[in-house]
Design a protein around this motif. Structure first.
Motif, PDB file in Angstrom:
ATOM      1  N   MET A 117     -73.147  -5.631 -10.733  1.00 27.50           N
ATOM      2  CA  MET A 117     -72.135  -6.456 -10.539  1.00 27.50           C
ATOM      3  C   MET A 117     -71.324  -6.273  -8.934  1.00 27.50           C
ATOM      4  O   MET A 117     -71.057  -7.263  -8.372  1.00 27.50           O
ATOM      5  CB  MET A 117     -70.742  -6.205 -11.474  1.00 27.50           C
ATOM      6  CG  MET A 117     -70.780  -6.729 -12.868  1.00 27.50           C
ATOM      7  SD  MET A 117     -69.517  -6.112 -13.518  1.00 27.50           S
ATOM      8  CE  MET A 117     -70.586  -5.750 -15.270  1.00 27.50           C
ATOM      9  N   CYS A 118     -71.550  -5.087  -8.689  1.00 25.11           N
ATOM     10  CA  CYS A 118     -71.000  -4.721  -7.283  1.00 25.11           C
ATOM     11  C   CYS A 118     -71.805  -4.975  -6.142  1.00 25.11           C
ATOM     12  O   CYS A 118     -71.636  -4.423  -4.828  1.00 25.11           O
ATOM     13  CB  CYS A 118     -70.191  -3.391  -7.282  1.00 25.11           C
ATOM     14  SG  CYS A 118     -68.817  -2.878  -8.557  1.00 25.11           S
ATOM     15  N   GLY A 119     -73.169  -5.256  -6.587  1.00 21.55           N
ATOM     16  CA  GLY A 119     -74.289  -5.527  -5.455  1.00 21.55           C
ATOM     17  C   GLY A 119     -74.738  -4.134  -4.968  1.00 21.55           C
ATOM     18  O   GLY A 119     -75.076  -4.189  -3.953  1.00 21.55           O
ATOM     19  N   ILE A 120     -74.739  -3.111  -5.713  1.00 16.59           N
ATOM     20  CA  ILE A 120     -75.376  -1.937  -5.347  1.00 16.59           C
ATOM     21  C   ILE A 120     -76.662  -1.617  -5.863  1.00 16.59           C
ATOM     22  O   ILE A 120     -76.628  -2.143  -6.986  1.00 16.59           O
ATOM     23  CB  ILE A 120     -74.505  -0.749  -4.881  1.00 16.59           C
ATOM     24  CG1 ILE A 120     -73.807  -0.181  -6.457  1.00 16.59           C
ATOM     25  CG2 ILE A 120     -73.380  -1.035  -3.900  1.00 16.59           C
ATOM     26  CD1 ILE A 120     -72.919   0.952  -6.180  1.00 16.59           C
ATOM     27  N   ASP A 121     -77.484  -0.788  -5.445  1.00 16.28           N
ATOM     28  CA  ASP A 121     -78.921  -0.199  -5.957  1.00 16.28           C
ATOM     29  C   ASP A 121     -78.710   0.775  -6.817  1.00 16.28           C
ATOM     30  O   ASP A 121     -77.788   1.878  -6.556  1.00 16.28           O
ATOM     31  CB  ASP A 121     -80.034  -0.174  -5.005  1.00 16.28           C
ATOM     32  CG  ASP A 121     -80.165  -1.548  -3.904  1.00 16.28           C
ATOM     33  OD1 ASP A 121     -79.994  -2.459  -4.767  1.00 16.28           O
ATOM     34  OD2 ASP A 121     -80.886  -1.389  -2.866  1.00 16.28           O
ATOM     35  N   VAL A 122     -79.331   0.884  -7.834  1.00 15.64           N
ATOM     36  CA  VAL A 122     -79.647   2.158  -8.547  1.00 15.64           C
ATOM     37  C   VAL A 122     -80.907   2.740  -8.126  1.00 15.64           C
ATOM     38  O   VAL A 122     -82.087   2.078  -7.926  1.00 15.64           O
ATOM     39  CB  VAL A 122     -79.326   2.205  -9.929  1.00 15.64           C
ATOM     40  CG1 VAL A 122     -77.979   1.707 -10.221  1.00 15.64           C
ATOM     41  CG2 VAL A 122     -80.440   1.318 -10.571  1.00 15.64           C
ATOM     42  N   ASP A 123     -81.118   4.268  -8.311  1.00 14.54           N
ATOM     43  CA  ASP A 123     -82.546   4.517  -7.815  1.00 14.54           C
ATOM     44  C   ASP A 123     -83.302   4.741  -9.197  1.00 14.54           C
ATOM     45  O   ASP A 123     -82.988   4.297 -10.350  1.00 14.54           O
ATOM     46  CB  ASP A 123     -82.444   6.055  -7.057  1.00 14.54           C
ATOM     47  CG  ASP A 123     -81.711   7.321  -8.082  1.00 14.54           C
ATOM     48  OD1 ASP A 123     -81.773   6.889  -9.601  1.00 14.54           O
ATOM     49  OD2 ASP A 123     -81.376   8.163  -7.642  1.00 14.54           O
ATOM     50  N   GLY A 124     -84.395   5.370  -9.053  1.00 10.91           N
ATOM     51  CA  GLY A 124     -85.294   5.255 -10.110  1.00 10.91           C
ATOM     52  C   GLY A 124     -84.707   5.955 -11.414  1.00 10.91           C
ATOM     53  O   GLY A 124     -84.971   5.527 -12.682  1.00 10.91           O
ATOM     54  N   ALA A 125     -83.794   7.066 -11.421  1.00  8.93           N
ATOM     55  CA  ALA A 125     -83.275   7.552 -12.547  1.00  8.93           C
ATOM     56  C   ALA A 125     -82.183   7.096 -13.032  1.00  8.93           C
ATOM     57  O   ALA A 125     -81.561   7.173 -14.026  1.00  8.93           O
ATOM     58  CB  ALA A 125     -83.067   9.078 -12.179  1.00  8.93           C
ATOM     59  N   GLY A 126     -81.502   6.015 -12.011  1.00  2.44           N
ATOM     60  CA  GLY A 126     -80.390   5.060 -12.656  1.00  2.44           C
ATOM     61  C   GLY A 126     -79.131   5.592 -12.072  1.00  2.44           C
ATOM     62  O   GLY A 126     -78.028   5.074 -12.104  1.00  2.44           O
ATOM     63  N   TRP A 127     -79.256   6.626 -11.103  1.00  6.56           N
ATOM     64  CA  TRP A 127     -77.962   7.119 -10.136  1.00  6.56           C
ATOM     65  C   TRP A 127     -77.762   5.956  -9.151  1.00  6.56           C
ATOM     66  O   TRP A 127     -78.592   5.352  -8.375  1.00  6.56           O
ATOM     67  CB  TRP A 127     -78.038   8.370  -9.706  1.00  6.56           C
ATOM     68  CG  TRP A 127     -78.536   9.435 -10.630  1.00  6.56           C
ATOM     69  CD1 TRP A 127     -79.763  10.002 -10.764  1.00  6.56           C
ATOM     70  CD2 TRP A 127     -77.802  10.021 -11.553  1.00  6.56           C
ATOM     71  NE1 TRP A 127     -79.667  10.844 -11.751  1.00  6.56           N
ATOM     72  CE2 TRP A 127     -78.456  10.964 -12.341  1.00  6.56           C
ATOM     73  CE3 TRP A 127     -76.214   9.725 -11.915  1.00  6.56           C
ATOM     74  CZ2 TRP A 127     -77.904  11.683 -13.265  1.00  6.56           C
ATOM     75  CZ3 TRP A 127     -75.903  10.652 -13.068  1.00  6.56           C
ATOM     76  CH2 TRP A 127     -76.562  11.521 -13.587  1.00  6.56           C
ATOM     77  N   MET A 128     -76.645   5.806  -8.821  1.00  4.74           N
ATOM     78  CA  MET A 128     -76.290   5.012  -7.686  1.00  4.74           C
ATOM     79  C   MET A 128     -76.533   5.306  -6.434  1.00  4.74           C
ATOM     80  O   MET A 128     -76.490   6.394  -6.024  1.00  4.74           O
ATOM     81  CB  MET A 128     -74.646   4.347  -7.849  1.00  4.74           C
ATOM     82  CG  MET A 128     -74.628   3.585  -9.359  1.00  4.74           C
ATOM     83  SD  MET A 128     -72.716   3.373  -9.504  1.00  4.74           S
ATOM     84  CE  MET A 128     -72.608   2.690 -11.110  1.00  4.74           C
ATOM     85  N   LYS A 129     -76.878   4.309  -5.539  1.00  2.00           N
ATOM     86  CA  LYS A 129     -77.375   4.481  -4.079  1.00  2.00           C
ATOM     87  C   LYS A 129     -76.247   4.483  -3.172  1.00  2.00           C
ATOM     88  O   LYS A 129     -75.559   3.568  -3.149  1.00  2.00           O
ATOM     89  CB  LYS A 129     -78.694   3.585  -3.983  1.00  2.00           C
ATOM     90  CG  LYS A 129     -79.792   4.055  -4.206  1.00  2.00           C
ATOM     91  CD  LYS A 129     -80.948   3.536  -3.691  1.00  2.00           C
ATOM     92  CE  LYS A 129     -82.149   3.542  -4.173  1.00  2.00           C
ATOM     93  NZ  LYS A 129     -83.323   3.029  -3.664  1.00  2.00           N
ATOM     94  N   GLU A 130     -76.310   5.324  -2.377  1.00  4.79           N
ATOM     95  CA  GLU A 130     -75.395   5.388  -1.417  1.00  4.79           C
ATOM     96  C   GLU A 130     -76.021   4.914  -0.126  1.00  4.79           C
ATOM     97  O   GLU A 130     -77.061   4.820  -0.059  1.00  4.79           O
ATOM     98  CB  GLU A 130     -74.710   7.022  -1.132  1.00  4.79           C
ATOM     99  CG  GLU A 130     -75.818   8.023  -0.653  1.00  4.79           C
ATOM    100  CD  GLU A 130     -76.830   8.079  -1.727  1.00  4.79           C
ATOM    101  OE1 GLU A 130     -78.053   7.759  -1.508  1.00  4.79           O
ATOM    102  OE2 GLU A 130     -76.462   8.775  -2.700  1.00  4.79           O
TER     103      GLU A 130
END
Lengths: 603, 396
Positions: free
Chosen positions: A515-528
């Protein structure tokens, strides 16, 4: 000099052991579309650089400019500098396009790599060519998640006299920290630190608290986000509920308490825990007899405030406008039922660490007495206050962490909280034997190693070698492990096993990130933006992340990051402008801008 | 015994099939989850440690490896997906090559060319011997009916001109005996070498003389029952393996000891012992072999996921031996002299290299090493107990 500029490009691949998924072939085919790119070298084809060879090659083609592109470009710059010097060309014309600098390497983003390359070709600084636009900022802020990170971030912003909407999924703020008994390494009471902050949030004039609500949709642009929030039907009017508890007393149906990690039962109309904020009741639709279509309504009858309970209340959607968003959605613990060998769910006295936190807590199921589960009259396994006390407790580390079958990453906090739990057991049951089975002990923070040393002296048996199997014979648990340091096979009878479960992203993390237009990494943690240099901002302008949603961390780190996220938001509010974020730019935008700004005329 | 750490050793093990040797972080999960590991023999972690450190001599003298029967429990729960059972199996290949004093075993395990050329070479020698000394009678083509007995079956021993039936059987029997002596001699010498490497070399060990006799039952018991495999694996695999083992043991006894009574002209009824034992052996081999081949193709079961070239060579040759044997039988009883002769020669040209290569040098040698390892381990224990010496300290 009217001679036309010609350019050579040197592709430098990552060195040994470094992995990159950037598509070098795509980059090569991109540069081959330029007619002024006369030569392309590849570090894989020519790993040994020969100066005289290079000089003759460059002179033959007449190259006047050179771009070193890829990974660790600085490593080969000296070589090309010397080549250019030897040929009498200015070394300023040896240009670097390093993928590490703008995070292309970390994100394996070939488009971004291409943008970096094109900026180097036109000799325009990437920051100038790829400068995202700004937009005006709405001063209100949305904080998603009411755990310690969300609370901290909200308070920081609200204390700076800015309006905050704090949206929390459950009926109260507090999150996981409220469930903990003590914090490591200082052994401070977790509730004593957290509850004052919770109360402050509840009473703060700048914070609009929306509990039992979920973010449904985010639209708009940075600085002006339209957020739809689903206010789930609480069925109790917060403004009139006096929290007397009569309704709960009379309520006939029960469910497992989320706050007590399922170790106790609560009523269908309940207050999550005595210190909940807001300290008001709510109705769980899944266990409420009336909502499930059966005849009931006892709570309405006994409620002293007329019209306070509305069993037929419907969900409601509200829309707010905010300028900035802080995501602090936290984590969930690993479900050890997935790892059958540890017997969780099969043997009643195999507990997760979270269950044990509640058991040992003075407000927990046994009032803080450590007892093991026994069968009650109905045949259910329950904790009872006067129950039997375990004389052997084993704590097994790395359940669902550092395990390729589940999560390959280290959950960071388990070693420390396991040591803390061991200490708490020893404190309450000095005669009990406590075993810790670990793979590697990771005491990584301030005062943590000292804490570990202290625990070692408390008579706790700390054994290197993770337990492989938990079995049960005649009601006793048997754990099988290897003492790696002594090379001995261990088979021990214990009465209670605590599984140090790892941390995982929450189920809705991915949808909120999307929704906020950010990515998650392979494990599902949000990307900075960059884990090292910008761990708070995300690629979407005006969206910051705080706490566990980014990756496993402990409470001090979460609080620190929450404050950092708040400062980023306040920065935007004070400036009145927010960057739209690099994700608002496309590659062709950057390419076009680089061409416009460039002083080099290639054609 | 001082030993040098040799980090390059693991690299040299790669040819034996070790793949993921870097991954292990020594959590002890594998050892603890193994149903067969005991206080005295601990694996796989300790073995992997020794291999990672390159303690070659330690590995050569390590009997624990043979206590592993590859159930796959350790690999299933290994947090690093380091595949400990496969590492164990590969190091067992290394051990086989270490026990073999001729050095051929190492060549066979590390080079497919070597093994295949030896197999084919011995097969060609068998064919050549037949062509030179036992060529088919020309009348096989002109007058095949001559070679049929009154029951309509092929007279298998009379297909070579100027050599009578009893003479033919004698020649084959002498050939069998030669093969048995050579193979047995090599295998026994390798076992003696294993005895030296694992027990004699360790000067601190003093095995009481009586132990050699009191522990001997273990050798016989584990050879004939494969009891450890039963404890470790699903029962069907164990049953299949015992069928296979009894099948080829029966066949071996028949062709080496009872050939004149087995290879006869008369077509006996199906319930006679010759035929019944033959059928049992064939079924035993095929019942085990077919699921294994399917499993190795499917690569689902942990045990059959990774196949070393030597695994395939053994399976293919055992399968071809069984098939050619079945063909000889069919052609013989249906009265097809030429086909019988050809399939008979081919049967021997496959069987002889299989036994010559596989038993002393390659995969099949585990038939001896496994029970002997259990026997030697028992001896070692007796020696240690007598001396009241603590077992060699572990590597942490």
């Amino acid at each position: 000099m009217n001679k036309k500029d010609l350019i050579g490009i040197f592709f430098n691949h990552p060195g040994n052991g470094q992995i990159s998924n950037i598509n070098y072939d795509e980059l090569k085919s991109y540069v081959s579309s330029f007619n002024f790119v006369k030569k392309v070298w590849d570090s894989d084809d020519s790993p040994l650089l020969d100066r005289s060879l290079m000089v003759s090659e460059i002179q033959k083609i007449g190259i006047t400019r050179l771009v070193i592109v890829g990974h660790d470009t600085g490593m080969v710059k000296a070589f090309f500098n010397s080549v250019f010097k030897y040929m009498g060309l200015p070394v300023e014309d040896v240009l670097l396009a390093d993928f590490r600098e703008h995070g292309a390497l970390e994100r394996n983003d070939t488009e971004l790599a291409k943008a970096i390359l094109v900026c180097a070709i036109y000799n325009v600084p990437f920051e100038i060519a790829a400068k995202p636009g700004t937009s005006d900022v709405c001063a209100d802020t949305l904080v998603i998640g009411g755990g310690i990170s969300g609370i901290q971030a909200s308070l920081e912003i609200a204390d700076a006299n800015q309006k905050v909407f704090l949206v929390e999924k459950t009926g109260t703020i507090g999150g996981h920290m409220a469930m903990f008994d003590k914090t490591f390494p200082t052994l401070d009471c977790a509730a004593c630190i957290l509850t004052p902050k919770m109360v402050e949030v509840g009473q703060h004039e700048n914070i609009e608290l929306m509990t039992y609500s979920e973010v449904q949709d985010v639209s708009g642009e940075p600085g002006n986000y339209k957020v739809k929030i689903l206010k789930k039907a609480r069925r109790v009017d917060i403004s009139t509920c006096i929290g007397c508890g009569t309704c709960s007393e009379k309520c006939p149906s029960k469910a497992f308490s989320e706050f007590d990690a399922g170790t106790t039962l609560r009523k269908a109309i309940y207050i999550p825990f005595p210190q909940a904020v807001p300290n008001k009741y709510l109705i769980d639709a899944e266990s409420c007899r009336h909502v499930q279509g059966k005849k009931c309504g006892v709570c309405v009858k006994v409620c002293p405030v007329p019209g306070c309970i509305d069993l037929d209340q419907k969900d409601e959607v509200v829309e707010i406008t905010v300028g900035n968003i802080i995501i602090a959605t936290g984590f969930k613990v690993f479900d050890p039922k997935r790892a059958e060998q540890f017997g969780y769910g099969k043997h009643p006295n195999v507990l997760t660490s979270l269950e044990f936190e509640r058991l040992i807590n003075a407000a927990g199921p046994t009032g803080g007495n450590i007892t093991y589960r026994t069968k009650d009259k109905k045949g259910n396994w329950v904790f009872t206050t006067g129950g039997d006390v375990p004389d052997t407790v084993a704590i097994i580390h790395c359940i669902g962490s550092r395990d390729e079958n589940y999560n390959a990453y280290c959950s960071k906090v388990c070693c420390m909280y396991s040591l803390k739990l061991a200490h708490l057991v020893k404190e309450k049951l000095p005669d009990a034997k406590v075993y810790e089975h670990y793979i590697d002990m990771r005491a990584f923070g301030k005062g943590y190693e000292e804490f570990y040393e202290r625990i070692k002296k408390e008579g706790i048996k700390i054994i290197r070698g993770r337990t492989a199997i938990v079995e049960s014979t005649n009601g006793k648990l048997i754990i099988k492990s290897e003492d790696v340091e002594k090379g001995k096979l261990l088979e021990k009878k214990v009465e209670m096993v605590i599984l140090a479960v790892g941390l995982e992203p929450t189920d809705d993390a991915a949808s909120i990130a999307k929704m906020c237009g950010i990515d998650v990494d392979g494990a599902g943690w949000m990307k900075e933006v960059n884990y090292v240099s910008d761990p708070v901002n995300t690629l979407s302008g005006g969206v910051a992340i705080a706490g566990l949603c980014q990756g496993p961390k402990d409470i001090p780190d979460s609080v620190a990051q929450a404050s950092a996220a708040a400062s980023r938001v306040l920065q935007n509010i004070l400036k009145g402008k927010v960057s739209k974020g690099i994700s608002s730019l496309t590659f062709s935008d950057i390419e076009k801008r680089a061409r416009e700004l460039s002083t080099i005329k290639y054609d | 015994m001082a030993q040098r750490v040799d980090p390059t050793f693991m690299k040299s093990l790669e040819k034996f099939g070790v793949k993921d040797w870097k991954d292990c972080f020594h959590c002890g999960n594998c050892t603890a989850s193994c149903p067969l590991t005991e206080e005295d023999y601990q694996f796989p972690r300790m073995v992997i440690r020794q291999a990672q450190m390159g303690l070659k001599d330690k590995l050569k003298s390590n009997l624990d490896l043979w206590m592993c029967y590859f159930c796959g429990d350790c690999t299933k729960t290994c947090p690093r997906e380091a595949n400990p059972c496969e590492i164990m199996r590969s190091i067992r290949r290394f051990q086989i090559s270490a026990y073999d004093w001729t050095g051929l075993s190492k060549k066979f395990f590390t080079s497919t060319t070597w093994e295949l050329s030896f197999i084919i070479g011995i097969g060609v020698i068998v064919l050549a011997l037949f062509a030179l000394f036992l060529p088919p009678s020309p009348e096989l083509w002109t007058n095949p009916a001559l070679f049929l007995n009154e029951q309509g079956g092929v007279m298998i021993n009379n297909m070579v001109e100027s050599i009578s039936g009893p003479q033919f059987v004698k020649i084959i029997e002498y050939g069998d005996w030669t093969m048995a002596v050579v193979v047995g001699g090599l295998l026994i010498s390798n076992i003696l070498n294993m005895f030296y490497l694992t027990l004699l070399k360790d000067k601190s060990l003093h095995i009481p003389f009586t132990a050699y006799f009191t522990e001997f039952w273990k050798l016989i018991f584990h050879f004939s029952t494969q009891d450890k495999l039963r404890k470790c694996d699903d029962k069907s695999y164990w049953v299949g393996h015992v069928l296979l083992m009894t099948g080829y043991t029966i066949m071996f006894v028949i062709i080496v000891g009872l050939l004149p009574k087995f290879q006869i002209e008369e077509i006996v009824p199906w319930y006679n012992w010759q035929r019944l034992l033959g059928y049992y052996a064939t079924i035993g081999i095929l019942v085990f072999l077919i699921p294994v081949v399917i499993g190795r193709f499917k690569k689902k079961k942990c045990k059959l996921k990774h196949s070393h070239p030597t695994d395939w060579h053994f399976i293919i040759m055992l399968g071809l031996t069984a098939i050619s044997g079945i063909l000889v039988h069919i052609f013989r009883i249906t009265g097809m002299p030429i086909a019988t002769y050809i399939s008979y020669v081919l049967h021997l040209a496959i069987l002889v290299p299989m036994i010559m290569i596989e038993v002393p040098f390659s995969k099949w040698s585990h038939l001896a090493y496994r029970p002997f390892a259990i026997y030697f381990a028992a001896l070692k224990k007796a020696g240690v107990e007598k001396e009241k010496v603590e077992p060699t300290p572990a590597f942490a």
